[in-house]
Motif scaffolding. Structure first.
Motif, short mmCIF file in Angstrom:
data_model
loop_
_atom_site.label_atom_id
_atom_site.label_comp_id
_atom_site.label_asym_id
_atom_site.label_seq_id
_atom_site.Cartn_x
_atom_site.Cartn_y
_atom_site.Cartn_z
N THR A 1 98.28 50.15 27.96
CA THR A 1 99.66 50.69 27.61
C THR A 1 100.52 51.12 28.69
O THR A 1 101.54 50.82 28.64
CB THR A 1 99.18 52.31 26.94
OG1 THR A 1 98.34 52.00 25.74
CG2 THR A 1 100.64 52.91 26.29
N ARG B 1 98.56 53.82 21.00
CA ARG B 1 97.40 54.21 21.86
C ARG B 1 96.82 55.43 21.27
O ARG B 1 95.53 55.51 21.33
CB ARG B 1 98.01 54.72 23.38
CG ARG B 1 97.13 55.12 24.15
CD ARG B 1 97.80 55.85 25.33
NE ARG B 1 98.65 57.09 24.91
CZ ARG B 1 99.46 57.57 25.62
NH1 ARG B 1 99.68 57.00 26.92
NH2 ARG B 1 100.09 58.60 25.32
N ARG B 2 97.54 56.37 20.61
CA ARG B 2 96.95 57.48 20.20
C ARG B 2 96.00 56.88 18.94
O ARG B 2 94.71 57.53 18.88
CB ARG B 2 98.01 58.49 19.50
CG ARG B 2 97.46 59.73 19.19
CD ARG B 2 98.54 60.65 18.39
NE ARG B 2 98.84 59.84 17.22
CZ ARG B 2 100.13 59.62 16.75
NH1 ARG B 2 101.10 59.96 17.45
NH2 ARG B 2 100.42 59.04 15.79
N ARG C 1 102.96 54.34 22.46
CA ARG C 1 102.22 55.49 22.57
C ARG C 1 101.67 55.90 21.41
O ARG C 1 100.39 56.31 21.29
CB ARG C 1 102.96 56.82 23.05
CG ARG C 1 103.54 56.59 24.58
CD ARG C 1 104.33 57.66 25.23
NE ARG C 1 105.19 57.46 26.16
CZ ARG C 1 106.37 57.46 26.14
NH1 ARG C 1 107.07 57.61 25.20
NH2 ARG C 1 106.83 57.18 27.27
N ASN C 2 102.07 55.59 20.05
CA ASN C 2 101.64 55.99 18.93
C ASN C 2 100.42 55.00 18.60
O ASN C 2 99.54 55.60 18.24
CB ASN C 2 102.54 55.70 17.62
CG ASN C 2 103.50 56.79 17.65
OD1 ASN C 2 103.39 57.96 18.22
ND2 ASN C 2 104.74 56.67 17.24
N GLU D 1 113.24 53.26 24.68
CA GLU D 1 112.50 54.30 24.50
C GLU D 1 111.82 54.37 23.14
O GLU D 1 110.71 54.70 23.13
CB GLU D 1 113.50 55.57 24.33
CG GLU D 1 112.69 56.67 24.36
CD GLU D 1 111.64 57.27 25.61
OE1 GLU D 1 110.66 57.79 25.43
OE2 GLU D 1 111.97 56.61 26.65
N GLU D 2 112.10 53.78 22.08
CA GLU D 2 111.82 53.40 20.88
C GLU D 2 110.36 52.82 21.12
O GLU D 2 109.48 52.82 20.24
CB GLU D 2 112.57 52.64 19.88
CG GLU D 2 113.75 53.63 19.34
CD GLU D 2 114.81 53.25 18.63
OE1 GLU D 2 114.63 51.89 17.94
OE2 GLU D 2 115.73 53.92 18.05
N ILE E 1 104.15 49.68 28.94
CA ILE E 1 105.29 50.44 29.17
C ILE E 1 106.08 49.92 30.63
O ILE E 1 107.27 49.74 30.70
CB ILE E 1 105.05 51.74 29.28
CG1 ILE E 1 104.74 52.34 28.11
CG2 ILE E 1 105.98 52.84 30.04
CD1 ILE E 1 104.19 53.84 27.87
N LYS F 1 108.81 52.56 23.67
CA LYS F 1 107.52 53.09 24.57
C LYS F 1 107.03 54.16 23.19
O LYS F 1 105.82 54.16 23.51
CB LYS F 1 108.09 53.85 25.38
CG LYS F 1 108.57 52.85 26.74
CD LYS F 1 109.10 53.71 28.04
CE LYS F 1 110.44 54.04 28.04
NZ LYS F 1 110.83 54.47 29.54
N VAL F 2 107.50 54.75 22.57
CA VAL F 2 107.13 55.76 21.69
C VAL F 2 106.26 55.20 20.69
O VAL F 2 105.29 55.47 20.39
CB VAL F 2 108.26 56.52 20.77
CG1 VAL F 2 107.80 57.09 19.65
CG2 VAL F 2 109.27 57.21 21.62
N ALA F 3 106.61 53.66 20.12
CA ALA F 3 105.67 52.79 19.39
C ALA F 3 104.42 52.66 20.13
O ALA F 3 103.30 52.73 19.45
CB ALA F 3 106.38 51.79 18.92
N LYS G 1 118.05 53.17 24.26
CA LYS G 1 117.52 53.73 23.39
C LYS G 1 116.67 52.85 22.84
O LYS G 1 115.24 53.33 22.17
CB LYS G 1 118.44 53.88 22.40
CG LYS G 1 118.01 54.54 20.94
CD LYS G 1 119.40 54.49 20.18
CE LYS G 1 118.98 54.48 18.60
NZ LYS G 1 120.05 54.07 17.72
#
Length: 79
Positions: A58, A26-27, A23-24, A16-17, A62, A19-21, A13
């Motif tokens: 990124t 990167r965006r 990606r944000n 995954e948090e 990851i 990786k989401v951070a 968990k």
């Protein structure tokens, strides 16, 4: 053993948090580059190169997270 599996799920968990951070971030960075290109501060080629660089970084981070997660899961499950 059951408790160790719970810890593995918790570690997954957190990974995954992370990786989401990433990606944000990167965006947001890509949006800034596209805005700079639109404003005429960067050429199309420069923009594409910068976006590719950000994507490679990124992906690298990851992969690091996934590698650390697998190491940590092995450590947790080790009796």
């Amino acid at each position: 053993e059951e408790r160790r599996k719970e810890f593995c799920k918790l570690a997954s968990k957190f990974a995954e948090e992370g990786k989401v951070a990433l990606r944000n971030i990167r965006r947001d960075a890509i949006e800034k580059i596209k805005k700079a290109e639109k404003d005429g501060q960067l050429s199309e080629d420069q923009s594409r190169d910068e976006q590719e660089t950000i994507q490679k970084e990124t992906d690298s981070y990851i992969n690091d997270i996934e590698k650390k997660l697998s190491e940590k899961e092995a450590e947790i499950l080790k009796v």
